[in-house]
Design a protein around this motif. Sequence first.
Motif, PDB file in Angstrom:
ATOM      1  N   ALA A 376       1.515   3.495 -11.027  1.00 21.46           N
ATOM      2  CA  ALA A 376       0.369   2.768 -10.480  1.00 21.46           C
ATOM      3  C   ALA A 376       0.601   1.275 -10.603  1.00 21.46           C
ATOM      4  O   ALA A 376       1.474   0.810 -11.347  1.00 21.46           O
ATOM      5  CB  ALA A 376      -0.919   3.161 -11.204  1.00 21.46           C
ATOM      6  N   ALA A 377      -0.194   0.521  -9.867  1.00 19.40           N
ATOM      7  CA  ALA A 377      -0.237  -0.938  -9.975  1.00 19.40           C
ATOM      8  C   ALA A 377      -1.687  -1.363  -9.889  1.00 19.40           C
ATOM      9  O   ALA A 377      -2.451  -0.817  -9.075  1.00 19.40           O
ATOM     10  CB  ALA A 377       0.573  -1.595  -8.856  1.00 19.40           C
ATOM     11  N   VAL A 378      -2.070  -2.321 -10.725  1.00 19.99           N
ATOM     12  CA  VAL A 378      -3.451  -2.787 -10.777  1.00 19.99           C
ATOM     13  C   VAL A 378      -3.521  -4.194 -10.209  1.00 19.99           C
ATOM     14  O   VAL A 378      -2.715  -5.063 -10.557  1.00 19.99           O
ATOM     15  CB  VAL A 378      -3.977  -2.763 -12.225  1.00 19.99           C
ATOM     16  CG1 VAL A 378      -5.410  -3.295 -12.286  1.00 19.99           C
ATOM     17  CG2 VAL A 378      -3.912  -1.341 -12.792  1.00 19.99           C
ATOM     18  N   GLU A 379      -4.474  -4.400  -9.313  1.00 15.37           N
ATOM     19  CA  GLU A 379      -4.647  -5.718  -8.718  1.00 15.37           C
ATOM     20  C   GLU A 379      -4.922  -6.745  -9.807  1.00 15.37           C
ATOM     21  O   GLU A 379      -5.485  -6.431 -10.858  1.00 15.37           O
ATOM     22  CB  GLU A 379      -5.812  -5.682  -7.724  1.00 15.37           C
ATOM     23  CG  GLU A 379      -5.865  -6.869  -6.786  1.00 15.37           C
ATOM     24  CD  GLU A 379      -6.940  -6.700  -5.735  1.00 15.37           C
ATOM     25  OE1 GLU A 379      -6.874  -7.400  -4.708  1.00 15.37           O
ATOM     26  OE2 GLU A 379      -7.847  -5.871  -5.941  1.00 15.37           O
ATOM     27  N   ARG A 380      -4.543  -7.994  -9.568  1.00 18.12           N
ATOM     28  CA  ARG A 380      -4.612  -9.004 -10.605  1.00 18.12           C
ATOM     29  C   ARG A 380      -6.037  -9.314 -11.055  1.00 18.12           C
ATOM     30  O   ARG A 380      -6.237  -9.753 -12.188  1.00 18.12           O
ATOM     31  CB  ARG A 380      -3.881 -10.272 -10.158  1.00 18.12           C
ATOM     32  CG  ARG A 380      -2.375 -10.030 -10.028  1.00 18.12           C
ATOM     33  CD  ARG A 380      -1.596 -11.254  -9.630  1.00 18.12           C
ATOM     34  NE  ARG A 380      -0.184 -10.917  -9.464  1.00 18.12           N
ATOM     35  CZ  ARG A 380       0.719 -10.914 -10.431  1.00 18.12           C
ATOM     36  NH1 ARG A 380       0.347 -11.228 -11.659  1.00 18.12           N
ATOM     37  NH2 ARG A 380       1.982 -10.591 -10.193  1.00 18.12           N
ATOM     38  N   ASP A 381      -7.036  -9.102 -10.210  1.00 24.58           N
ATOM     39  CA  ASP A 381      -8.413  -9.285 -10.670  1.00 24.58           C
ATOM     40  C   ASP A 381      -8.976  -8.007 -11.286  1.00 24.58           C
ATOM     41  O   ASP A 381     -10.129  -7.967 -11.697  1.00 24.58           O
ATOM     42  CB  ASP A 381      -9.309  -9.784  -9.540  1.00 24.58           C
ATOM     43  CG  ASP A 381      -9.382  -8.809  -8.366  1.00 24.58           C
ATOM     44  OD1 ASP A 381      -8.910  -7.654  -8.499  1.00 24.58           O
ATOM     45  OD2 ASP A 381      -9.907  -9.207  -7.309  1.00 24.58           O
ATOM     46  N   GLU A 382      -8.167  -6.963 -11.338  1.00 23.33           N
ATOM     47  CA  GLU A 382      -8.484  -5.677 -11.978  1.00 23.33           C
ATOM     48  C   GLU A 382      -9.683  -4.975 -11.342  1.00 23.33           C
ATOM     49  O   GLU A 382     -10.390  -4.203 -11.990  1.00 23.33           O
ATOM     50  CB  GLU A 382      -8.684  -5.862 -13.491  1.00 23.33           C
ATOM     51  CG  GLU A 382      -7.445  -6.421 -14.167  1.00 23.33           C
ATOM     52  CD  GLU A 382      -7.524  -6.522 -15.683  1.00 23.33           C
ATOM     53  OE1 GLU A 382      -7.573  -5.446 -16.324  1.00 23.33           O
ATOM     54  OE2 GLU A 382      -7.536  -7.638 -16.212  1.00 23.33           O
ATOM     55  N   ASP A 383      -9.889  -5.215 -10.038  1.00 22.33           N
ATOM     56  CA  ASP A 383     -10.948  -4.520  -9.307  1.00 22.33           C
ATOM     57  C   ASP A 383     -10.435  -3.296  -8.566  1.00 22.33           C
ATOM     58  O   ASP A 383     -11.198  -2.362  -8.301  1.00 22.33           O
ATOM     59  CB  ASP A 383     -11.603  -5.468  -8.286  1.00 22.33           C
ATOM     60  CG  ASP A 383     -12.447  -6.532  -8.953  1.00 22.33           C
ATOM     61  OD1 ASP A 383     -12.884  -6.304 -10.100  1.00 22.33           O
ATOM     62  OD2 ASP A 383     -12.659  -7.596  -8.339  1.00 22.33           O
ATOM     63  N   ARG A 384      -9.135  -3.303  -8.188  1.00 25.99           N
ATOM     64  CA  ARG A 384      -8.546  -2.187  -7.463  1.00 25.99           C
ATOM     65  C   ARG A 384      -7.216  -1.801  -8.093  1.00 25.99           C
ATOM     66  O   ARG A 384      -6.625  -2.559  -8.855  1.00 25.99           O
ATOM     67  CB  ARG A 384      -8.316  -2.544  -5.988  1.00 25.99           C
ATOM     68  CG  ARG A 384      -9.543  -2.774  -5.158  1.00 25.99           C
ATOM     69  CD  ARG A 384      -9.166  -3.050  -3.693  1.00 25.99           C
ATOM     70  NE  ARG A 384      -8.385  -4.289  -3.554  1.00 25.99           N
ATOM     71  CZ  ARG A 384      -7.820  -4.673  -2.418  1.00 25.99           C
ATOM     72  NH1 ARG A 384      -7.912  -3.912  -1.330  1.00 25.99           N
ATOM     73  NH2 ARG A 384      -7.152  -5.813  -2.352  1.00 25.99           N
ATOM     74  N   ALA A 385      -6.752  -0.605  -7.726  1.00 26.17           N
ATOM     75  CA  ALA A 385      -5.439  -0.153  -8.179  1.00 26.17           C
ATOM     76  C   ALA A 385      -4.812   0.698  -7.093  1.00 26.17           C
ATOM     77  O   ALA A 385      -5.504   1.291  -6.256  1.00 26.17           O
ATOM     78  CB  ALA A 385      -5.544   0.639  -9.479  1.00 26.17           C
ATOM     79  N   LYS A 394       3.189   9.948  -1.595  1.00 30.37           N
ATOM     80  CA  LYS A 394       2.011   9.278  -1.040  1.00 30.37           C
ATOM     81  C   LYS A 394       1.535   8.182  -1.989  1.00 30.37           C
ATOM     82  O   LYS A 394       1.624   8.320  -3.205  1.00 30.37           O
ATOM     83  CB  LYS A 394       0.878  10.291  -0.802  1.00 30.37           C
ATOM     84  CG  LYS A 394       1.208  11.351   0.245  1.00 30.37           C
ATOM     85  CD  LYS A 394       0.083  12.325   0.435  1.00 30.37           C
ATOM     86  CE  LYS A 394      -0.010  13.338  -0.711  1.00 30.37           C
ATOM     87  NZ  LYS A 394       1.122  14.264  -0.736  1.00 30.37           N
ATOM     88  N   MET A 395       0.997   7.124  -1.391  1.00 37.12           N
ATOM     89  CA  MET A 395       0.385   6.054  -2.172  1.00 37.12           C
ATOM     90  C   MET A 395      -1.059   5.882  -1.735  1.00 37.12           C
ATOM     91  O   MET A 395      -1.364   5.850  -0.541  1.00 37.12           O
ATOM     92  CB  MET A 395       1.135   4.726  -2.012  1.00 37.12           C
ATOM     93  CG  MET A 395       0.572   3.609  -2.902  1.00 37.12           C
ATOM     94  SD  MET A 395       1.542   2.070  -2.848  1.00 37.12           S
ATOM     95  CE  MET A 395       1.077   1.438  -1.233  1.00 37.12           C
ATOM     96  N   TYR A 396      -1.927   5.761  -2.736  1.00 34.72           N
ATOM     97  CA  TYR A 396      -3.357   5.595  -2.493  1.00 34.72           C
ATOM     98  C   TYR A 396      -3.808   4.259  -3.079  1.00 34.72           C
ATOM     99  O   TYR A 396      -3.205   3.740  -4.024  1.00 34.72           O
ATOM    100  CB  TYR A 396      -4.158   6.710  -3.172  1.00 34.72           C
ATOM    101  CG  TYR A 396      -3.824   8.099  -2.717  1.00 34.72           C
ATOM    102  CD1 TYR A 396      -4.578   8.729  -1.733  1.00 34.72           C
ATOM    103  CD2 TYR A 396      -2.759   8.807  -3.291  1.00 34.72           C
ATOM    104  CE1 TYR A 396      -4.290  10.035  -1.316  1.00 34.72           C
ATOM    105  CE2 TYR A 396      -2.459  10.101  -2.879  1.00 34.72           C
ATOM    106  CZ  TYR A 396      -3.221  10.704  -1.897  1.00 34.72           C
ATOM    107  OH  TYR A 396      -2.926  11.987  -1.494  1.00 34.72           O
ATOM    108  N   VAL A 397      -4.895   3.719  -2.517  1.00 37.96           N
ATOM    109  CA  VAL A 397      -5.533   2.526  -3.064  1.00 37.96           C
ATOM    110  C   VAL A 397      -6.995   2.859  -3.317  1.00 37.96           C
ATOM    111  O   VAL A 397      -7.678   3.384  -2.434  1.00 37.96           O
ATOM    112  CB  VAL A 397      -5.428   1.320  -2.113  1.00 37.96           C
ATOM    113  CG1 VAL A 397      -6.220   0.134  -2.653  1.00 37.96           C
ATOM    114  CG2 VAL A 397      -3.969   0.923  -1.923  1.00 37.96           C
ATOM    115  N   GLY A 398      -7.456   2.581  -4.534  1.00 37.91           N
ATOM    116  CA  GLY A 398      -8.833   2.905  -4.874  1.00 37.91           C
ATOM    117  C   GLY A 398      -9.480   1.838  -5.731  1.00 37.91           C
ATOM    118  O   GLY A 398      -8.804   1.016  -6.371  1.00 37.91           O
TER     119      GLY A 398
END
Length: 613
Positions: A376-385, A394-398
Motif C-alpha cells: 500500500a501507499a498512503v497519501e501525504r496528507d493521510e486522507d487516502r491510500a 489490481k490497485m485500488y484507491v480508497g
Amino acid sequence: MGADREGSGRRRRTRVGAYVGCGAVLLSGCASMPDNGDLRGVESTPRQDAQVRVYALPPREDARPSEIVQGFLEALTSDDPNYETARMYLAGKAVSDWQPNASTTVLAEGPNALVEPSGTREDDGDFLYRLTGHEVARVDAQHAYEPADESYNQTVHLTQVKGAKGTKQWRIDRLPPGVVMGKSDFQRTYVSVNKYYFTSSARSGQLGTVADPVYVRREVDPVTQMVRALLKGPTRWLNPVARTSFPSGAALKKGVKSLTPDDQNKLVVPLNGKADHVGQGKCTEMAAQLLFTLRDLMPTGVDEVELQRSDRTQLCVLDESGADIVASRGVGRATAYEYFIDGEGRLVRMLGSGADREPEPVPGALGSGDTAFRSAAVERDEDRAAGVSKDGSKMYVGSLASGDSLGGPVVRSEGQKEDDRLTTPSWDGRGDLWVADRDPKNPRLLMLPDGSGEPLEVPTPPELDGRVEAVRVAADGVRIALIVEKGGKRALYIGRIERESDSSGDPSVSVVALRSATPQLEEVTAMSWAGDSRLVVVGRESRGVQQMRYVQVDGSMPDGPQPASLTGVKEIAASEDEQLPLVAHSEDGIVRLSSGSQWQKVVSEGSAPVYPG
C-alpha cells in the motif's frame, strides 16, 4: 555508531567546523618521490577532527622535482582558502591560468606520480610527471558530485626558474585544470550540503522546495561558499525542474569577501545592483531559500536573514517561522502514522512518534479485511491510500475515513506471475499516484493524476534498459527513485520528473536523465526516501553480504553514522522527516529503529511497511 539512527531532529546539523580553527596541521611537502621513475602514491592525510584546519608548507629551497610534485599534490588537500600555498609550486602562465575551482577529481587512493621518460629528462632539460589513479568521482564547477569509474591519467610539467637569490628552482609550469586527491582526503576536506530551490509541486498551492546537494570545502568559509553557490542557480541536472527567486545576475556585492552570522544568528547578505528593485514578495522568497540552505550548515544554524541592496539599504528581513510560511520544505507537514500490511492483508497503522501502542486497522475499506492487500501507499496528507491486491493484479484507491467503501480497481496488470504484476505504489507531493506494472509483455510506469485520474503511461529514457521493480517519488514531486533489474542484478537510479501540457491542456509527464545512486552496490533489494536528498538502501556489494546504508541522490555517501545492522531485510521504510524511526520487514517480522535504540520487534506477521508518500 551502535544502533543510533543518524539525523534525529528536523534541523539535522551538518557540522562544518568553526570559523576560527582551534588548531592547525601542517602538511609537509618533503615526502620522498624518487626521480628515477618508480611509481609512488601520495599519502592520504589522516582524517582530522572537524575543528582542526590543515595547511600545507611552501616549497623548500633547492627542492628536487619529486618534492615539488609531492608538495603541490599535498597542498591541494589543505584548507588554504585560495590555494595560495599550492600556487607557490607554480611558475609562468600556470600561476594565473590554473583554475582550482574548475573541478575536483576524486581517486580511490592518492594520485601516483611517475616521471617520464623513465629515468631521463626531456630534451629541453625539464621533467614531465604522469599522474595516475582510479577515478571514483568528480565535483564540477557548480559543486555537483558525480560518481565515476575510470582511469585517471594526466601530466604535470616542471621547469627551472630563477629564484629570489638568483638560484634556479624547480616549479610546475603546465598542469591539468582543477584539483585531484584521494577519497580519504576528499572526505576530510569536503562536506555535502543542500541548496534549496522552488518547485510547483506543493498540492496546497504553497511553494514547494527541492534540495540540490553540493559539495563545498568543509573549513573554508562554508557559509559564503553556499551563498555564492545558491545565487548561481540550480545545478545542471536539477535546473529543468527547479527555479530560483533571485534575479538573473544577482550576486554578492562587489568587495564582499566573507559572510558570518552575528551573535544572534542573523546573517546580513549585501547583493549587487541586479537585486535593487526586487519586490517584497520576491525578496522574502529569496530570503527563504537562504534560510533553508543555511539551516543545516552550522551547529547553531541561521535564525534570520537580512538582504540588502547594493547601497546597503535593507531589502527585506525574514526569520525561520516566516520561511516556513513562504514555502513547505520536504514533507511540509508532520507525519502522524507509520503503516504496514498485517497478517490478514489489512492496512494497519501505528503512531509515528514511536509511542508504544499496538497497530490498529486504518479506517475505511483498506483496513476492513474485506479485500486482502500485499502492499500500500498512503497519501501525504493521510486522507487516502492506494492498495495492491494480494496477487498483485489490481490497485485500488480508497479513503481513510470510517464507513467509506472501496470502489473498483484503478489499475490492472495482466502479468502471468505474481512477481510480474504491480509494484508497491507511491504518492508524490502533488497528490499524484505512481506505480509500475512488471508484466514482461507490457512493462509500464504509470501515473494517476490526483490519484484518481486516468492512468498515464510515463515515458522513460532509453538508458532504462531493464524492468522497474520499485518506485518511490520524493516529496518535491520532481525526483523519482527506481530500482531497475537487468541481467539478474538490481540497481538504484534517480530520475527527473518533467511535466508539461499539450495543446489541449492535457498533462504530459516523463522521467528523464537517470543516474545511478548506488554505483558501489551490485544488488539493491529495497529503498526509501530518508530526507530531502537522502535515501536508505538495502543491498550488497559484489561478493559481499547484505547491508543497510544511507546514500545521497548524487551517488555519494553522506557524513555521519549509518543505520544499525539488521539481517534478512526484505522491505524498508523511512520518513523524509528524519525524527521518525526506520521501519523494516525482516525475517523477524515488522521491526522499528528509533533514534538511540536497537531494532525492536513490532509484530511477528506483517509486510510492506510505509510512511506517507
